[in-house]
Structure formats: C-alpha cells, structure tokens
Design a protein around this motif. Structure first.
Motif, PDB file in Angstrom:
ATOM      1  N   LEU A  39       0.824  -1.210   0.000  1.00  0.00           N
ATOM      2  CA  LEU A  39       0.000   0.000   0.000  1.00  0.00           C
ATOM      3  C   LEU A  39       0.860   1.263   0.000  1.00  0.00           C
ATOM      4  N   LEU A  40       1.926   1.270   0.786  1.00  0.00           N
ATOM      5  CA  LEU A  40       2.807   2.443   0.815  1.00  0.00           C
ATOM      6  C   LEU A  40       3.541   2.615  -0.507  1.00  0.00           C
ATOM      7  N   ARG A  41       3.880   1.512  -1.156  1.00  0.00           N
ATOM      8  CA  ARG A  41       4.543   1.592  -2.458  1.00  0.00           C
ATOM      9  C   ARG A  41       3.642   2.283  -3.488  1.00  0.00           C
ATOM     10  N   ILE A  42       2.376   1.899  -3.500  1.00  0.00           N
ATOM     11  CA  ILE A  42       1.425   2.504  -4.440  1.00  0.00           C
ATOM     12  C   ILE A  42       1.213   3.967  -4.114  1.00  0.00           C
ATOM     13  N   SER A  43       0.989   4.265  -2.831  1.00  0.00           N
ATOM     14  CA  SER A  43       0.717   5.636  -2.417  1.00  0.00           C
ATOM     15  C   SER A  43       1.901   6.557  -2.698  1.00  0.00           C
ATOM     16  N   GLY A  47       2.575  10.003  -5.225  1.00  0.00           N
ATOM     17  CA  GLY A  47       2.915  11.289  -4.641  1.00  0.00           C
ATOM     18  C   GLY A  47       2.153  11.663  -3.388  1.00  0.00           C
ATOM     19  N   HIS A  48       1.746  10.683  -2.592  1.00  0.00           N
ATOM     20  CA  HIS A  48       0.982  10.975  -1.380  1.00  0.00           C
ATOM     21  C   HIS A  48       1.647  10.327  -0.175  1.00  0.00           C
ATOM     22  N   HIS A  49       1.472  10.975   0.971  1.00  0.00           N
ATOM     23  CA  HIS A  49       1.955  10.424   2.232  1.00  0.00           C
ATOM     24  C   HIS A  49       0.800   9.701   2.914  1.00  0.00           C
ATOM     25  N   THR A  50       1.014   8.447   3.234  1.00  0.00           N
ATOM     26  CA  THR A  50      -0.065   7.615   3.761  1.00  0.00           C
ATOM     27  C   THR A  50       0.384   6.895   5.021  1.00  0.00           C
ATOM     28  N   GLU A  51      -0.510   6.846   5.992  1.00  0.00           N
ATOM     29  CA  GLU A  51      -0.304   6.052   7.195  1.00  0.00           C
ATOM     30  C   GLU A  51      -1.285   4.884   7.153  1.00  0.00           C
ATOM     31  N   ILE A  63      -4.487   9.564   4.686  1.00  0.00           N
ATOM     32  CA  ILE A  63      -3.667  10.255   3.691  1.00  0.00           C
ATOM     33  C   ILE A  63      -3.584  11.723   4.087  1.00  0.00           C
ATOM     34  N   THR A  64      -2.360  12.256   4.175  1.00  0.00           N
ATOM     35  CA  THR A  64      -2.148  13.644   4.573  1.00  0.00           C
ATOM     36  C   THR A  64      -1.364  14.388   3.499  1.00  0.00           C
ATOM     37  N   SER A  65      -1.481  15.718   3.525  1.00  0.00           N
ATOM     38  CA  SER A  65      -0.742  16.566   2.595  1.00  0.00           C
ATOM     39  C   SER A  65       0.614  16.916   3.199  1.00  0.00           C
ATOM     40  N   SER A  66       1.397  17.703   2.465  1.00  0.00           N
ATOM     41  CA  SER A  66       2.742  18.058   2.928  1.00  0.00           C
ATOM     42  C   SER A  66       2.711  18.910   4.196  1.00  0.00           C
ATOM     43  N   ASN A  67       1.616  19.645   4.427  1.00  0.00           N
ATOM     44  CA  ASN A  67       1.499  20.455   5.639  1.00  0.00           C
ATOM     45  C   ASN A  67       0.742  19.722   6.744  1.00  0.00           C
ATOM     46  N   HIS A  68       0.664  18.394   6.602  1.00  0.00           N
ATOM     47  CA  HIS A  68       0.051  17.512   7.596  1.00  0.00           C
ATOM     48  C   HIS A  68      -1.452  17.725   7.748  1.00  0.00           C
ATOM     49  N   GLU A  69      -2.061  18.215   6.711  1.00  0.00           N
ATOM     50  CA  GLU A  69      -3.518  18.351   6.713  1.00  0.00           C
ATOM     51  C   GLU A  69      -4.139  17.012   6.303  1.00  0.00           C
ATOM     52  N   HIS A  70      -5.125  16.566   7.069  1.00  0.00           N
ATOM     53  CA  HIS A  70      -5.774  15.280   6.783  1.00  0.00           C
ATOM     54  C   HIS A  70      -6.689  15.423   5.573  1.00  0.00           C
TER      55      HIS A  70
END
Length: 259
Positions: A39-43, A47-51, A63-70
């Motif tokens: 899942l992290l490989r795909i995300s 170009g997305h940060h995923t927990e 999934i969050t943006s670069s400024n840690h917005e959910h």
C-alpha cells in the motif's frame, strides 16, 4: 493544475482504492508487513503520504498533505481470511508496475478489477489435486498402495464436506471440525471393518489437508516483523484450527473405539 475539489476527489478515490487493495490482500492470506509495504509503495508512487494501520479484521488508511492536513481517513472491515496466492502475487506485480511505469488511479482500478475477476480453479481440479497431495504425504510416511487410495478418498470427501458447509455460511471452525471428522471417519472405516492391516498411517495423514500452514507462517512472520498483536491473533487462530482438527479425529476414534 488541479483545483482543491478535484484534488480532494482524487485523494478520496485513492484512499478507497488502497482500502480495497489492502482488504483483498488480507483476505487472500498476505502477512501484515506485505500489506503495509504494498500500500505504501502505491501511495508513494502517486505522490501521497499515507499512514496504514492494520489489525486482523480491519484496515485503516490516513492520507495527509505536505502540511500535515488530513485529506482522507477511513476504516474498512476485512472479510474472513483465506488463501489465494494468485491474488497476492497479482497485486504485488501491479504495485511495482505503478512505480516503474507511472500508472494512474484509473489504470490501477482497471487492473484491480481484472485481478478480482480471475477465475478459481475448477472444483474437480482442486479436489483431485488436494487428494493427490494427501496421498503423497501418506506415501512419504510409509503408507501402502491401499493406504494411498484410502487417504485420497478420505481427503476428497473431507474437503467436499468443508466446501459445502462453507457455502452455507457455517462457522469456519465448525467446517474444519466436520471435514476432519468425515476424512478420519472414512480413513478408519477399513480397519474397523477388518479389511487388511490397521491402516494407522492412512488415518493419521487423512486430515493433513486441513493443517493451517499459512496462518502459522504468517503468525511467525508478523512476530518477527514486530507486528505482535496480529502475530498473536494469527497464532491463536492456527491453534484453534488445529484443535478443531484434533477434535474431529477424536470423534472418529471414539466411534471406532480406537483409543
């Protein structure tokens, strides 16, 4: 350039796709670390940060943006765990193609639909190959040609019983108990009727098709990778399956007074 609304729609679509992919991997017998890595490989490739939070019967994606917005946060309950290595390997290959070929969400969805539509082996093939595998184990244990035939028949009958009960939505452990009972009952019948030798090897190997190899291997892998909760749950699941097998054999032994 994407507007905020379009971006949110894309992220929501990605989140739901990751939930679907992870749930399918868990239901197909993948261990915890493999699901998380895929899942992290795909995300990351998109170009997305995923927990990712993975439990035995549920999956959470954030999934969050670069400024840690959910941007996306959802949980999905997974179905009963089985084994389908064709699905696991297909999703793994797809994730690498996302990285190497730059696939977009539409291409991933199309490939996921293809993987989910892959046909299972015909039932008679599954029964025949499982029966032959059981007979092979019997031969390795020193069984006679008669024992091989007994184990083949018992294995096919036991697997058929399990499949039919599973179709009727019975408890999975009850299905395993019934399969072990049917297989061991047939394997012990020739000895009870006094046909030939005791056929102890046939009786002992008639239930080997039920051994929970994948749950126990995944349990060990999860513990080694630090996923202790999932590892313990998978291990307990494997022990309960083993207990169900033993209980099915014990029932047959009591009926035949083999104790």
């Amino acid at each position: 350039m994407l507007t905020g609304k379009q971006q949110n729609n894309d992220v929501r679509e990605l989140g739901n796709l990751l939930l679907e992919t992870g749930s399918l991997l868990l239901a197909s017998g993948a261990n915890t670390e493999r699901v998380r890595t895929t899942l992290l490989r795909i995300s990351t490739a998109l170009g997305h940060h995923t927990e990712v939070l993975i439990s035995y019967r549920s999956l959470s994606i954030t999934i969050t943006s670069s400024n840690h917005e959910h941007l996306f946060n959802s949980v999905r309950r997974t179905s009963h765990h089985g084994v389908n290595f064709r699905t696991v390997s297909g999703i793994s290959r797809m994730s690498w193609r996302v990285v190497e070929e730059g696939w977009n969400i539409a291409q991933i969805k199309e490939e996921m639909a293809r993987i989910k539509a892959l046909p299972h082996f015909p039932r008679w093939v599954t029964l025949a190959m499982t029966g032959l595998a059981g007979a092979g184990f019997c031969r390795f244990a020193g069984g006679s040609p008669t024992d091989l035939l007994i184990v083949f028949t018992a294995t096919v009958a036991g697997l058929t019983a399990r499949q039919e009960l599973t179709k009727k939505k019975y408890n999975p452990y009850l299905c395993i108990y019934a399969a072990a009972f049917v297989a061991s009952l047939l394997a012990g019948l020739p000895a009870w009727l006094g046909l030939g030798s005791s056929h102890e090897i046939a009786f002992a190997t008639s239930v080997l098709f039920l051994i929970p190899g994948v749950p126990l291997i995944n349990s060990f892998s999860d513990v080694i990778d630090g996923n202790l909760q999932n590892g313990i749950i998978r291990g307990v699941n494997g022990l309960v399956i083993s207990f169900s097998i033993a209980l099915g054999m014990l029932t047959s032994m009591m009926l035949y007074q083999l104790y």
